[in-house]
Design a protein around this motif. Sequence first.
Motif, mmCIF file in Angstrom:
data_model
loop_
_atom_site.group_PDB
_atom_site.id
_atom_site.type_symbol
_atom_site.label_atom_id
_atom_site.label_comp_id
_atom_site.label_asym_id
_atom_site.label_seq_id
_atom_site.Cartn_x
_atom_site.Cartn_y
_atom_site.Cartn_z
ATOM 1 N N UNK A 155 -30.089 -35.363 20.567
ATOM 2 C CA UNK A 155 -30.565 -34.646 19.196
ATOM 3 C C UNK A 155 -29.115 -34.633 18.557
ATOM 4 N N UNK A 156 -29.460 -34.159 17.199
ATOM 5 C CA UNK A 156 -28.303 -34.121 16.321
ATOM 6 C C UNK A 156 -27.105 -33.164 16.837
ATOM 7 N N UNK A 157 -27.674 -31.928 17.300
ATOM 8 C CA UNK A 157 -26.295 -31.212 17.775
ATOM 9 C C UNK A 157 -25.671 -31.892 18.920
ATOM 10 N N UNK A 158 -26.304 -32.739 19.879
ATOM 11 C CA UNK A 158 -25.930 -33.174 21.241
ATOM 12 C C UNK A 158 -24.918 -34.314 20.614
ATOM 13 N N UNK A 159 -25.575 -34.970 19.576
ATOM 14 C CA UNK A 159 -24.735 -36.116 19.158
ATOM 15 C C UNK A 159 -23.263 -35.861 18.676
ATOM 16 N N UNK A 160 -23.155 -34.590 17.748
ATOM 17 C CA UNK A 160 -21.996 -34.231 17.303
ATOM 18 C C UNK A 160 -21.218 -33.745 18.134
ATOM 19 N N UNK A 161 -21.621 -32.818 19.228
ATOM 20 C CA UNK A 161 -20.956 -32.395 20.338
ATOM 21 C C UNK A 161 -20.171 -33.465 21.117
ATOM 22 N N UNK A 162 -20.859 -34.559 21.624
ATOM 23 C CA UNK A 162 -20.145 -35.368 22.266
ATOM 24 C C UNK A 162 -19.323 -36.306 21.455
ATOM 25 N N UNK A 163 -19.519 -36.472 19.897
ATOM 26 C CA UNK A 163 -18.551 -37.029 19.225
ATOM 27 C C UNK A 163 -17.226 -36.300 19.103
ATOM 28 N N UNK A 164 -17.364 -35.169 18.734
ATOM 29 C CA UNK A 164 -16.246 -34.172 18.855
ATOM 30 C C UNK A 164 -15.535 -34.116 20.188
ATOM 31 N N UNK A 194 -15.462 -36.400 22.435
ATOM 32 C CA UNK A 194 -14.595 -37.542 22.663
ATOM 33 C C UNK A 194 -13.307 -37.615 21.951
ATOM 34 N N UNK A 195 -13.663 -37.283 20.569
ATOM 35 C CA UNK A 195 -12.313 -37.392 19.681
ATOM 36 C C UNK A 195 -11.122 -36.235 20.198
ATOM 37 N N UNK A 196 -11.396 -35.140 20.709
ATOM 38 C CA UNK A 196 -10.737 -34.327 20.991
ATOM 39 C C UNK A 196 -9.799 -34.944 22.189
ATOM 40 N N UNK A 197 -10.521 -35.487 22.975
ATOM 41 C CA UNK A 197 -9.834 -36.319 24.340
ATOM 42 C C UNK A 197 -9.018 -37.184 24.004
ATOM 43 N N UNK A 198 -9.386 -37.933 22.882
ATOM 44 C CA UNK A 198 -8.585 -39.021 22.246
ATOM 45 C C UNK A 198 -7.389 -38.682 21.675
ATOM 46 N N UNK A 199 -7.502 -37.385 21.048
ATOM 47 C CA UNK A 199 -6.425 -36.713 20.250
ATOM 48 C C UNK A 199 -5.200 -36.031 21.175
ATOM 49 N N UNK A 200 -5.663 -35.323 22.153
ATOM 50 C CA UNK A 200 -4.611 -34.604 22.693
ATOM 51 C C UNK A 200 -4.817 -34.751 24.330
ATOM 52 N N UNK A 201 -5.847 -35.368 24.577
ATOM 53 C CA UNK A 201 -6.107 -35.712 26.111
ATOM 54 C C UNK A 201 -6.834 -34.739 27.147
ATOM 55 N N UNK A 202 -7.330 -33.793 26.280
ATOM 56 C CA UNK A 202 -7.993 -32.775 27.043
ATOM 57 C C UNK A 202 -9.295 -33.137 27.452
ATOM 58 N N UNK A 203 -9.745 -32.603 28.700
ATOM 59 C CA UNK A 203 -11.142 -33.087 29.221
ATOM 60 C C UNK A 203 -12.067 -32.041 28.882
#
Length: 328
Positions: A45-54, A56-65
């Motif tokens: 759903x829309x909320x799930x898609x936003x959550x997964x995108x954010x 992934x971007x947090x992981x790519x930005x600072x390496x957090x899991x």
Amino acid sequence: MIALTRRSFLGATLCAAALPLRLRAASAFPDGRPIRLIVPYTPGGGTDSVARAIAAKITGSVGWSVVVENRPGAGGNIGMDYVAKTKPDGFMLGLGQTANLAINPALMPKMPFDASKDFSAVAMIASLPVVLVVKANARWQTLADLVKEARANPGAIKQALAGSGTVGHLAGELLAYQAKFEVLNVPYRGAAPALNDLLGENTDYMFATPQAAQEMLKGNVLRPLAVTARERLSILPDVPTVAESGFEGFEALDWKALVAPAGTPPEVIAEVNSVVQKVLTDPATIAMFTAEGSKAMGGSAQSAQQYILDEQKKWARLIREANIQTAA
């Protein structure tokens, strides 16, 4: 008195200086541990898609899991209740929405959590308006046309709902309240069946998300009459806002907010907020939201807390004054 050689003195000094650094490194958030992000809705759903995108971007930005977990049910209440009752150490976050943080608390007679006390806001993520749509061959060309007929035939105009307590539901109630007409709500289990019945002329109009109605709008089987944001959408530039259509100040947004259990350390919230700000100001993130009709929000944790509080008051006041009941 113990004598120290120059070498032993320097060694001791360096060790003492290094100790606080080691302690800070050991206690630095999140110290390599995964952060759980609860989505109170089903995957895809829309909320799930936003959550997964954010995430992934947090992981790519600072390496957090950041691990996304879906805990759907009860209009988002089950997942948010899980977040509210988890240890407030910063390793549990939830992606709340208008419905479960601002509408449900006033609309539902019993809630498993107190939305105003059980969460600490971390950051506003994005907002999404809904679009008032009718069938393409409907007799109404404008919102004013629909309102005029609704006033002349109290209770005869039927509004399709993707679900009770959704932003689409309350947007319709807000319009009926401000325009002073009665409407018959027809609830469905999701946007797809609601839109299908609208096309089948079993209902007259619906406030739908841009994503849900997008293909039908492109195919010219639905006609958009108005959007519920304060400004027109870039993806629907020719569609006026409800405010432009005669209802000044009208706004109904499906926003998403990152929250943590109440009592989460302020320094941890500030750290997560700082990382989220970087993600939300990234041009790629802004483009992603714009393409679906959303708007990246951001801001401090304090401003997020105030925004949610204001929204809770707004929808509670409407529900009380208009005597809105949950649709079966």
